[in-house]
Write an enzyme that holds these catalytic residues in place. Structure first.
Site, PDB file in Angstrom:
ATOM      1  N   GLY A  71       0.817  -1.204   0.000  1.00 36.70           N
ATOM      2  CA  GLY A  71       0.000   0.000   0.000  1.00 36.70           C
ATOM      3  C   GLY A  71       0.853   1.256   0.000  1.00 36.70           C
ATOM      4  O   GLY A  71       1.894   1.312   0.647  1.00 36.70           O
ATOM      5  N   ARG A  76       1.143  -5.524  -5.900  1.00 39.53           N
ATOM      6  CA  ARG A  76       1.356  -6.759  -5.148  1.00 39.53           C
ATOM      7  C   ARG A  76       1.676  -7.850  -6.161  1.00 39.53           C
ATOM      8  O   ARG A  76       1.180  -7.833  -7.280  1.00 39.53           O
ATOM      9  CB  ARG A  76       0.130  -7.106  -4.313  1.00 39.53           C
ATOM     10  N   ASP A 119       5.091  -4.982   6.234  1.00 42.50           N
ATOM     11  CA  ASP A 119       5.546  -6.297   6.663  1.00 42.50           C
ATOM     12  C   ASP A 119       5.721  -7.263   5.496  1.00 42.50           C
ATOM     13  O   ASP A 119       6.749  -7.949   5.386  1.00 42.50           O
ATOM     14  CB  ASP A 119       4.546  -6.882   7.670  1.00 42.50           C
ATOM     15  N   THR A 168       4.052   2.629   5.773  1.00 45.89           N
ATOM     16  CA  THR A 168       2.665   2.176   5.913  1.00 45.89           C
ATOM     17  C   THR A 168       1.933   3.112   6.856  1.00 45.89           C
ATOM     18  O   THR A 168       2.473   3.486   7.905  1.00 45.89           O
ATOM     19  CB  THR A 168       2.578   0.737   6.451  1.00 45.89           C
ATOM     20  N   ASP A 181      -0.479   2.467   8.750  1.00 50.54           N
ATOM     21  CA  ASP A 181      -1.072   1.794   9.912  1.00 50.54           C
ATOM     22  C   ASP A 181      -0.199   1.828  11.168  1.00 50.54           C
ATOM     23  O   ASP A 181      -0.664   1.470  12.246  1.00 50.54           O
ATOM     24  CB  ASP A 181      -1.390   0.335   9.575  1.00 50.54           C
ATOM     25  N   ASP A 186       2.165  -0.181  12.061  1.00 46.05           N
ATOM     26  CA  ASP A 186       2.052  -1.542  12.588  1.00 46.05           C
ATOM     27  C   ASP A 186       3.309  -2.383  12.374  1.00 46.05           C
ATOM     28  O   ASP A 186       3.237  -3.602  12.219  1.00 46.05           O
ATOM     29  CB  ASP A 186       0.852  -2.253  11.932  1.00 46.05           C
ATOM     30  N   ARG A 217      -6.863  -2.416  10.074  1.00 50.29           N
ATOM     31  CA  ARG A 217      -7.488  -3.744  10.144  1.00 50.29           C
ATOM     32  C   ARG A 217      -7.044  -4.509  11.390  1.00 50.29           C
ATOM     33  O   ARG A 217      -7.832  -5.168  12.049  1.00 50.29           O
ATOM     34  CB  ARG A 217      -7.162  -4.538   8.881  1.00 50.29           C
ATOM     35  N   ARG A 243     -26.375  15.936  29.981  1.00 50.91           N
ATOM     36  CA  ARG A 243     -25.666  17.160  30.358  1.00 50.91           C
ATOM     37  C   ARG A 243     -25.878  18.276  29.344  1.00 50.91           C
ATOM     38  O   ARG A 243     -25.328  19.370  29.486  1.00 50.91           O
ATOM     39  CB  ARG A 243     -24.155  16.887  30.479  1.00 50.91           C
ATOM     40  N   ARG A 255     -25.463   9.147  11.987  1.00 48.67           N
ATOM     41  CA  ARG A 255     -24.965   9.024  10.614  1.00 48.67           C
ATOM     42  C   ARG A 255     -23.595   8.350  10.624  1.00 48.67           C
ATOM     43  O   ARG A 255     -22.854   8.418  11.617  1.00 48.67           O
ATOM     44  CB  ARG A 255     -24.869  10.391   9.944  1.00 48.67           C
ATOM     45  N   VAL A 265      -9.037   7.805   1.219  1.00 51.60           N
ATOM     46  CA  VAL A 265      -8.613   9.202   1.312  1.00 51.60           C
ATOM     47  C   VAL A 265      -7.493   9.336   2.343  1.00 51.60           C
ATOM     48  O   VAL A 265      -6.662  10.244   2.262  1.00 51.60           O
ATOM     49  CB  VAL A 265      -9.815  10.110   1.672  1.00 51.60           C
TER      50      VAL A 265
END
Length: 319
Positions: free
Chosen positions: A11, A72, A103, A125, A127, A129, A171, A211, A243, A250
């Site tokens: 990614g 990929r 990774d 990345t 993420d 991670d 994820r 409140r 909603r 993005v």
């Protein structure tokens, strides 16, 4: 080492171009020839390599995505595919490779190193991670993108007295949700690492409503569940006008933040230095604001820890 190559894989992440720029220009400063590999490992197998110069990476530090493109590649996962990649590199007299990705990209780079071809990894990345580094390239920009969206959604939530559930990427790792949720003043943050109690989320919303609170923002990491599911549960339990917004890809795009431009520059330069010193099979990372080198084995065996202190702080501040 006189000839190296650089590719981006997996990614895309803001700051990848800054890292590519740094690899090319640091390599040139070290009297190396630097080749760009287009379309990741798939492009490597197809021989899509081109010699780069200082002008090739001009005016890209501020651009999101990757000028080398990414993809990929299932073929590269095989032993035959990895051997073919090495043959392509050697055919172009390339002696070392810098891989910018996550990774999966690093596992491919590690395989090349095990087969005798020197590689260095740069963690790119959104993420955040990857063990061995406190920050991955692109994470800071992604968080700021989410915060900007939260701020805009809050304006509408206030105007219409609504509850909004915002789904963000992550994820298996909830850092985007946690950092953006705390920075954006979210009422609740749901991340994969910590099991959430829907009753508690509902109770916090009800307490705020009593409140006099007219609107709320709930941040959900995609690894928890669909934001639509959370939104339906909230609406059924509270009757509030609820909603859902899914930010999606993005979060990957946009001009990188100053931090990611700096990080990409530092990562890229260190990657070249490591190859020049013959220190292959490593990932560059940042720890306590120092650029470090971590072996791929330590990366793969490392354990990511959840910042429970930050998570509890977000709960105490969003009453």
């Amino acid at each position: 080492m006189k000839r190296i190559a650089v590719l981006t894989s997996g990614g895309d992440a803001p700051g990848m171009n800054a890292a590519v720029r740094a690899v090319v220009r640091r390599g040139i400063a070290c009297d190396m020839e630097v080749y760009g590999v287009y379309h990741g490992y798939a492009g490597l197998l197809d021989g899509q390599l081109a010699l780069m110069n200082a002008g090739s990476v001009g005016d890209i530090i501020q651009r999101g995505g990757t000028i080398l493109y990414t993809s990929r590649c299932d073929e590269f996962r095989t032993d035959a595919g990895q051997q073919k990649a090495i043959e392509q590199l050697k055919a172009n007299e390339i002696e070392g490779l810098v891989v910018i990705g996550g990774d999966g990209s690093f596992r491919g780079a590690h395989k090349l190193t095990e087969k005798g071809f020197p590689t260095i990894g740069i963690p790119g990345t959104i993420d955040n991670d990857i063990p061995g580094t406190e920050m991955t390239l692109g994470f800071d920009t992604a968080v700021n993108t989410v915060i900007e969206a939260i701020d805009k959604i809050r304006d509408t939530a206030t105007s219409h007295e609504r509850t909004y559930v915002v789904e963000v990427m992550g994820r298996h790792r909830g850092d985007i949700a946690l950092w953006a949720g705390l920075s954006g003043g979210a009422e609740s943050i749901l991340i994969p690492e910590i099991e959430h109690e829907m009753d508690e989320v509902i109770q916090r919303l009800m307490d705020g409503h009593r409140r006099g609170k007219k609107h709320s923002i709930i941040i959900v990491s995609e690894g928890v569940c669909s934001a639509s599911v959370i939104g339906d549960q909230i609406k059924e339990a509270t009757g509030f006008d609820t909603r859902v917004t899914v930010l999606g890809h993005v979060q990957r795009g946009g001009s990188p933040s100053a931090y990611d431009r700096m990080l990409g520059s530092r990562f890229g330069a260190r990657a070249v230095d490591l190859l020049q010193k013959g220190e292959a099979g490593r990932m560059v990372g940042i720890q306590q604001n120092r650029i470090v080198a971590v072996t791929f084995d330590d990366v793969f065996n490392g354990v990511l820890k959840t910042d429970n202190e930050m998570y509890e702080l977000s709960k105490s501040l969003s009453i």
